[in-house]
Design a protein around this motif. Structure first.
Motif, PDB file in Angstrom:
ATOM      1  N   TYR A  47       0.836  -1.190   0.000  1.00  0.00           N
ATOM      2  CA  TYR A  47       0.000   0.000   0.000  1.00  0.00           C
ATOM      3  C   TYR A  47       0.872   1.241   0.000  1.00  0.00           C
ATOM      4  O   TYR A  47       1.555   1.535   0.966  1.00  0.00           O
ATOM      5  N   SER A  48       0.856   1.921  -1.100  1.00  0.00           N
ATOM      6  CA  SER A  48       1.659   3.126  -1.238  1.00  0.00           C
ATOM      7  C   SER A  48       0.891   4.100  -2.133  1.00  0.00           C
ATOM      8  O   SER A  48       1.012   4.045  -3.359  1.00  0.00           O
ATOM      9  N   PRO A  49       0.081   4.995  -1.516  1.00  0.00           N
ATOM     10  CA  PRO A  49      -0.682   5.941  -2.338  1.00  0.00           C
ATOM     11  C   PRO A  49       0.248   6.785  -3.213  1.00  0.00           C
ATOM     12  O   PRO A  49       1.358   7.126  -2.817  1.00  0.00           O
ATOM     13  N   ILE A  50      -0.211   7.113  -4.396  1.00  0.00           N
ATOM     14  CA  ILE A  50       0.563   7.909  -5.344  1.00  0.00           C
ATOM     15  C   ILE A  50       0.501   9.370  -4.906  1.00  0.00           C
ATOM     16  O   ILE A  50      -0.588   9.928  -4.761  1.00  0.00           O
ATOM     17  N   PRO A  51       1.657  10.003  -4.681  1.00  0.00           N
ATOM     18  CA  PRO A  51       1.635  11.401  -4.231  1.00  0.00           C
ATOM     19  C   PRO A  51       1.239  12.361  -5.358  1.00  0.00           C
ATOM     20  O   PRO A  51       1.650  12.187  -6.499  1.00  0.00           O
ATOM     21  N   LEU A  52       0.426  13.361  -4.990  1.00  0.00           N
ATOM     22  CA  LEU A  52       0.039  14.409  -5.928  1.00  0.00           C
ATOM     23  C   LEU A  52       0.624  15.727  -5.436  1.00  0.00           C
ATOM     24  O   LEU A  52       0.717  15.950  -4.234  1.00  0.00           O
ATOM     25  N   THR A  53       0.972  16.591  -6.372  1.00  0.00           N
ATOM     26  CA  THR A  53       1.441  17.917  -5.983  1.00  0.00           C
ATOM     27  C   THR A  53       0.242  18.780  -5.613  1.00  0.00           C
ATOM     28  O   THR A  53      -0.874  18.526  -6.079  1.00  0.00           O
ATOM     29  N   THR A  54       0.474  19.774  -4.785  1.00  0.00           N
ATOM     30  CA  THR A  54      -0.622  20.654  -4.397  1.00  0.00           C
ATOM     31  C   THR A  54      -0.875  21.661  -5.511  1.00  0.00           C
ATOM     32  O   THR A  54      -0.064  21.831  -6.406  1.00  0.00           O
ATOM     33  N   GLY A  55      -2.013  22.311  -5.447  1.00  0.00           N
ATOM     34  CA  GLY A  55      -2.392  23.246  -6.497  1.00  0.00           C
ATOM     35  C   GLY A  55      -3.353  22.569  -7.444  1.00  0.00           C
ATOM     36  O   GLY A  55      -4.322  21.963  -7.026  1.00  0.00           O
ATOM     37  N   SER A  56      -3.069  22.618  -8.715  1.00  0.00           N
ATOM     38  CA  SER A  56      -3.920  21.981  -9.713  1.00  0.00           C
ATOM     39  C   SER A  56      -3.150  20.845 -10.375  1.00  0.00           C
ATOM     40  O   SER A  56      -2.049  21.043 -10.869  1.00  0.00           O
ATOM     41  N   THR A  57      -3.741  19.666 -10.342  1.00  0.00           N
ATOM     42  CA  THR A  57      -3.122  18.492 -10.933  1.00  0.00           C
ATOM     43  C   THR A  57      -4.116  17.827 -11.867  1.00  0.00           C
ATOM     44  O   THR A  57      -5.263  17.610 -11.503  1.00  0.00           O
ATOM     45  N   GLU A  58      -3.662  17.518 -13.069  1.00  0.00           N
ATOM     46  CA  GLU A  58      -4.492  16.770 -14.011  1.00  0.00           C
ATOM     47  C   GLU A  58      -3.653  15.619 -14.522  1.00  0.00           C
ATOM     48  O   GLU A  58      -2.517  15.813 -14.944  1.00  0.00           O
ATOM     49  N   LEU A  59      -4.213  14.414 -14.453  1.00  0.00           N
ATOM     50  CA  LEU A  59      -3.452  13.257 -14.904  1.00  0.00           C
ATOM     51  C   LEU A  59      -4.352  12.220 -15.548  1.00  0.00           C
ATOM     52  O   LEU A  59      -5.543  12.182 -15.305  1.00  0.00           O
ATOM     53  N   SER A  60      -3.720  11.416 -16.382  1.00  0.00           N
ATOM     54  CA  SER A  60      -4.380  10.266 -16.992  1.00  0.00           C
ATOM     55  C   SER A  60      -3.721   9.030 -16.399  1.00  0.00           C
ATOM     56  O   SER A  60      -2.494   8.974 -16.282  1.00  0.00           O
ATOM     57  N   ASP A  61      -4.524   8.063 -16.006  1.00  0.00           N
ATOM     58  CA  ASP A  61      -4.000   6.857 -15.377  1.00  0.00           C
ATOM     59  C   ASP A  61      -4.912   5.697 -15.748  1.00  0.00           C
ATOM     60  O   ASP A  61      -5.892   5.859 -16.464  1.00  0.00           O
ATOM     61  N   THR A  62      -4.582   4.519 -15.226  1.00  0.00           N
ATOM     62  CA  THR A  62      -5.371   3.321 -15.520  1.00  0.00           C
ATOM     63  C   THR A  62      -5.645   2.556 -14.243  1.00  0.00           C
ATOM     64  O   THR A  62      -4.730   2.284 -13.464  1.00  0.00           O
ATOM     65  N   LEU A  63      -6.906   2.222 -14.038  1.00  0.00           N
ATOM     66  CA  LEU A  63      -7.320   1.363 -12.935  1.00  0.00           C
ATOM     67  C   LEU A  63      -7.234  -0.073 -13.442  1.00  0.00           C
ATOM     68  O   LEU A  63      -7.717  -0.383 -14.533  1.00  0.00           O
ATOM     69  N   SER A  64      -6.572  -0.955 -12.663  1.00  0.00           N
ATOM     70  CA  SER A  64      -6.393  -2.332 -13.122  1.00  0.00           C
ATOM     71  C   SER A  64      -6.727  -3.321 -12.015  1.00  0.00           C
ATOM     72  O   SER A  64      -6.921  -2.937 -10.863  1.00  0.00           O
ATOM     73  N   ASP A  65      -6.754  -4.594 -12.364  1.00  0.00           N
ATOM     74  CA  ASP A  65      -7.030  -5.640 -11.384  1.00  0.00           C
ATOM     75  C   ASP A  65      -5.840  -5.855 -10.443  1.00  0.00           C
ATOM     76  O   ASP A  65      -5.893  -6.689  -9.553  1.00  0.00           O
ATOM     77  N   LYS A  66      -4.768  -5.091 -10.610  1.00  0.00           N
ATOM     78  CA  LYS A  66      -3.614  -5.143  -9.710  1.00  0.00           C
ATOM     79  C   LYS A  66      -3.729  -4.078  -8.615  1.00  0.00           C
ATOM     80  O   LYS A  66      -2.907  -4.001  -7.725  1.00  0.00           O
ATOM     81  N   ASP A  67      -4.763  -3.212  -8.705  1.00  0.00           N
ATOM     82  CA  ASP A  67      -4.986  -2.179  -7.696  1.00  0.00           C
ATOM     83  C   ASP A  67      -5.704  -2.767  -6.487  1.00  0.00           C
ATOM     84  O   ASP A  67      -5.874  -3.983  -6.388  1.00  0.00           O
TER      85      ASP A  67
END
Length: 152
Positions: A36-56
Motif C-alpha cells: 500500500y503506497s498511495p501515489i503522491p500528488l502535488t498541491t495546487g492543480s493536478t491533471e493526470l491520466s492513469d489506468t485502474l487495473s485488477d492489480k490495484d
C-alpha cells in the motif's frame, strides 16, 4: 522424566514459537507497507491520466481502487473531477484519520463520471480514492484535482 527437565523443555519450545510468530508478523507488516503506497500528488492543480487495473486495491465489491495522497491545508476549497469511458467511476476523499469526508458517484452532467467539491477543515495528508462502481471494471481514467481560489 524429571520435572525440572520437562519445565526446561517447555520453555525451549515456547520461545522459538514466539520468535517465529514475531518474525512472521514483522515480515507481514513490511510486506503490507510495500503493497500500500498511495501515489503522491502535488498541491495546487493536478491533471493526470492513469489506468485502474485488477492489480490495484480490491474493494470487496468486485471492483478496484487506486489511491492518491495530497497535502491540504485548513480552509482549502477542493474540486475533484474523475472521468472514464471504461468504467462507472466513484471518487472518495478520505481524511488523515481514514474517515470519509466526501464521496460522489455520478456527476451533475448525467454521466457515470464523478465530481465533488469540499472545504478542508484540518491540515494534513488526504487520500483521493478512485474506484469503479461494483464490478463495472477497470480501464483508463482522467483525474483533475484543483484547489479553488476565491474571486477577489
Amino acid at each position: 522424566m524429571n520435572k525440572a527437565f520437562a519445565a526446561d523443555l517447555r520453555k525451549l519450545i515456547i520461545v522459538p514459537a514466539t520468535l517465529l510468530a514475531i518474525g512472521i508478523s514483522t515480515r507481514t507488516a513490511f510486506a503490507q507497507n510495500k503493497l500500500y503506497s498511495p501515489i503522491p500528488l502535488t498541491t495546487g492543480s493536478t491533471e493526470l491520466s492513469d489506468t485502474l487495473s485488477d492489480k490495484d486495491i480490491p474493494t470487496g465489491q468486485g471492483g478496484f481502487a487506486r489511491d492518491y495522497a495530497v497535502k491540504l491545508n485548513k480552509g482549502d476549497n477542493l474540486a475533484v473531477d474523475l472521468s472514464s469511458d471504461n468504467f462507472d467511476s466513484i471518487i472518495t476523499l478520505l481524511a488523515p484519520d481514514g474517515s470519509t469526508i466526501a464521496e460522489n458517484d455520478d456527476g451533475p452532467d448525467g454521466t457515470s463520471n464523478s465530481l465533488l467539491f469540499t472545504r478542508i477543515n484540518e491540515t494534513g495528508t488526504y487520500i483521493i480514492r478512485v474506484r469503479s462502481f461494483g464490478e463495472t471494471g477497470v480501464g483508463a481514467f482522467k483525474l483533475k484535482v484543483t484547489k479553488l481560489q476565491p474571486i477577489k
